[in-house]
Design a protein around this motif. Structure first.
Motif, PDB file in Angstrom:
ATOM      1  N   ASN A 147       0.667  -1.188   0.251  1.00 25.14           N
ATOM      2  CA  ASN A 147       0.535  -0.123  -0.051  1.00 25.14           C
ATOM      3  C   ASN A 147       0.879   0.694   0.498  1.00 25.14           C
ATOM      4  O   ASN A 147       0.787   2.633  -1.113  1.00 25.14           O
ATOM      5  N   GLN A 148       2.279   1.649   0.609  1.00 30.66           N
ATOM      6  CA  GLN A 148       3.206   2.257   1.618  1.00 30.66           C
ATOM      7  C   GLN A 148       3.597   2.431  -0.623  1.00 30.66           C
ATOM      8  O   GLN A 148       3.562   3.758  -0.992  1.00 30.66           O
ATOM      9  N   ARG A 150      -5.497   0.468  -3.344  1.00 33.77           N
ATOM     10  CA  ARG A 150      -5.228   0.241  -2.821  1.00 33.77           C
ATOM     11  C   ARG A 150      -5.211  -1.780  -2.136  1.00 33.77           C
ATOM     12  O   ARG A 150      -6.362  -2.771  -2.784  1.00 33.77           O
ATOM     13  N   ARG A 204     -12.733   7.855  -5.864  1.00 36.42           N
ATOM     14  CA  ARG A 204     -12.392   9.207  -5.613  1.00 36.42           C
ATOM     15  C   ARG A 204     -13.524  10.687  -6.757  1.00 36.42           C
ATOM     16  O   ARG A 204     -13.988  11.428  -6.083  1.00 36.42           O
ATOM     17  N   TYR A 217       1.126   5.610  -7.291  1.00 32.43           N
ATOM     18  CA  TYR A 217       0.206   6.143  -7.478  1.00 32.43           C
ATOM     19  C   TYR A 217      -0.777   6.687  -6.549  1.00 32.43           C
ATOM     20  O   TYR A 217      -1.113   5.537  -6.362  1.00 32.43           O
ATOM     21  N   PRO A 218      -0.271   7.442  -6.452  1.00 31.79           N
ATOM     22  CA  PRO A 218      -0.930   8.233  -5.449  1.00 31.79           C
ATOM     23  C   PRO A 218      -2.430   8.363  -6.124  1.00 31.79           C
ATOM     24  O   PRO A 218      -3.777   8.393  -5.252  1.00 31.79           O
ATOM     25  N   SER A 219      -3.074   8.227  -6.982  1.00 28.96           N
ATOM     26  CA  SER A 219      -3.762   8.779  -8.230  1.00 28.96           C
ATOM     27  C   SER A 219      -4.089   8.430  -9.169  1.00 28.96           C
ATOM     28  O   SER A 219      -3.395   8.636 -10.187  1.00 28.96           O
ATOM     29  N   GLU A 244      -7.908   5.323  -5.847  1.00 25.33           N
ATOM     30  CA  GLU A 244      -6.414   5.371  -5.250  1.00 25.33           C
ATOM     31  C   GLU A 244      -6.685   3.718  -5.198  1.00 25.33           C
ATOM     32  O   GLU A 244      -7.484   2.443  -4.894  1.00 25.33           O
ATOM     33  N   GLU A 304       1.176   3.915  -2.628  1.00 26.56           N
ATOM     34  CA  GLU A 304       0.466   5.187  -3.032  1.00 26.56           C
ATOM     35  C   GLU A 304       1.444   6.207  -2.715  1.00 26.56           C
ATOM     36  O   GLU A 304       1.772   7.565  -3.357  1.00 26.56           O
TER      37      GLU A 304
END
Lengths: 375, 64
Positions: free
Chosen positions: A19-20, A83, A95, A26-28, A81, A23
């Protein structure tokens, strides 16, 4: 030499690291695909798959991110995102989302139309009358737009007695829907709402005008405290906001024409009405005077006729009376006989009595010679 | 203070007097002459009313 070995993680740690990494890298992400297995749980949570010809991924979000009613098969552009959930595995957390592709956009619009129509937002019974002309209006549009300039120019030329309060908003793009809704909310909060709220914008592409067919703007128009007039572009198709409005105009210029009368025409009409009224009243007074003259004449003739009738009656009575006068008797050849001044009818007479015989023109002194009884 | 009678009220009274002529209900000449005088006065009153209305109309037309 020591060999590098892969680190060994627990499942939780592995997921945390994944997940880190996601993130960071690809934060978005923006992904386009076909919606499948769409469902809403507990009126809040959105679960669906987004797929293409060879893959699919799980979507997770809330109803607040939905752009409108959705159906399986629609093409969507999802911003979100990626995850890894400890229990439920991979999901793409939504989002925002929007329909893409002409077919899907039309489908989404149709679904929204049906949904809002079923709720009664477009019902004719809901339409409120718009004051004609209004005293004050709240105008929601872009101050920099040609629509604003045209509307205000025509309105002031036709009816320069109106107060306009402008709520400057974007009329296209991402911010448009939110700003328009915010303007409505601000107007609804005022102590004295205006006579009418006018929402306008000029022509543009379907994308440019999309805010006016969004659910939030349509609901804001329907829920407005004051009556609404919406005029969007030159499109033949009506936006949902126009359907929800109390009144619709084809263009901003047409909106100004529908809202207020033309002061020049109103003045001319008043002049015509003044002439008409004056003529009607004059004719009525003339008719009343003629009627009174007729009554007076009839009354006078009626009295005259009465007097003539009375006079005729009196004359007739007089003539009747006259016919009984002794002179009339003598005139007819009869005679009046008197003895010692007293009229004789059937009195006793003796031969030798002296009588006076009165004729019409003379009196004869006579002596009775013989008396003979009538049989 | 007596309220001014309307045109309709005066006209109604005139109609009632006229009815007595139309129905020949007068007992004698004296009675008829009384009614005649009454009717004439009512007609005069109505004519004054109409003359005043005409003058008011002229004044209003000048104002507007």
């Amino acid at each position: 030499m020591k060999m590098m070995t892969d680190p060994i993680f627990s499942v939780s740690d592995a997921l945390a690291v994944i997940n880190q990494t996601l993130e960071m890298v690809y934060p978005s992400m923006t992904v386009v695909g076909e919606l499948a297995n769409f469902k809403v749980a507990k009126d809040r949570w959105v679960y669906a798959d987004l797929k293409d010809d060879s893959a699919k991924m799980r979507l997770f979000g809330t109803i607040f991110q939905l752009p409108g009613p959705l159906e399986d098969g629609m093409m969507l552009e999802i911003v979100g995102e990626p995850r890894m959930h400890p229990q439920f595995g991979f999901s793409f957390q939504i989002r925002s989302m929007r329909p893409v592709g002409e077919g899907t956009i039309k489908k989404a619009a149709d679904l929204l139309h049906k949904k809002l129509e079923a709720e009664g937002l477009f019902a004719l019974e809901r339409k409120r009358p718009v004051p004609y002309p209004p005293t004050d209006i709240s105008l929601i549009t872009s101050e920099k737009s040609a629509a604003y300039a045209d509307f205000v120019k025509i309105l002031n030329a036709r009816w320069p007695y109106i107060q306009i309060t402008l709520h400057d908003t974007a009329v296209q793009g991402q911010a448009a829907a939110e700003e328009i809704v915010s303007a409505f909310e601000s107007i609804n909060r005022t102590a004295h709402p205006p006579d009418v709220i006018v929402l306008i914008r000029g022509g543009g592409s379907k994308d440019d005008l999309s805010a006016f067919s969004s659910e939030q703007v349509t609901r804001a128009v329907a829920a407005s405290r004051a009556p609404t007039l919406v005029a969007i572009g030159h499109e033949i198709d009506e936006s949902l906001a126009e359907l929800a409005a109390d009144m619709r105009a084809s263009t901003p210029s047409n909106a100004a024409e529908l809202l207020v009368p033309n002061v020049v025409e109103v003045r001319e009409s008043l002049d015509d009405q003044k002439v008409f009224l004056s003529r009607v009243v004059t004719e009525e007074l003339k008719a009343c005077k003629t009627e009174l003259l007729t009554i007076q004449k009839t009354l006078s003739e009626s009295v005259k006729a009465y007097m003539i009738a009375e006079a005729t009656y009196a004359e007739r009575q007089h003539m009747r009376l006259e016919s009984y006068h002794p002179k009339q008797v003598l005139h007819r050849g009869y005679a009046l006989v008197r003895k010692n001044g007293a009229l004789l009818r059937d009195a006793s007479l003796e031969p030798g009595d002296t009588i006076q015989v009165e004729l019409e023109t003379r009196i004869i002194d006579s002596t009775v010679e013989k008396i003979k009884e009538k049989e | 203070m007596t309220t001014k009678r309307t045109y309709v009220q005066i006209k109604k009274e005139l109609d009632e007097v006229l009815y007595s002529f139309e129905s020949s209900s007068h007992a004698d000449v004296d009675e008829m002459l009384v009614d005649y005088e009454k009717a004439s006065n009512l007609i005069k009153e109505l004519q004054v009313y109409l003359d005043t209305a005409e003058k008011t109309l002229v004044k209003l037309n000048k104002k507007v």
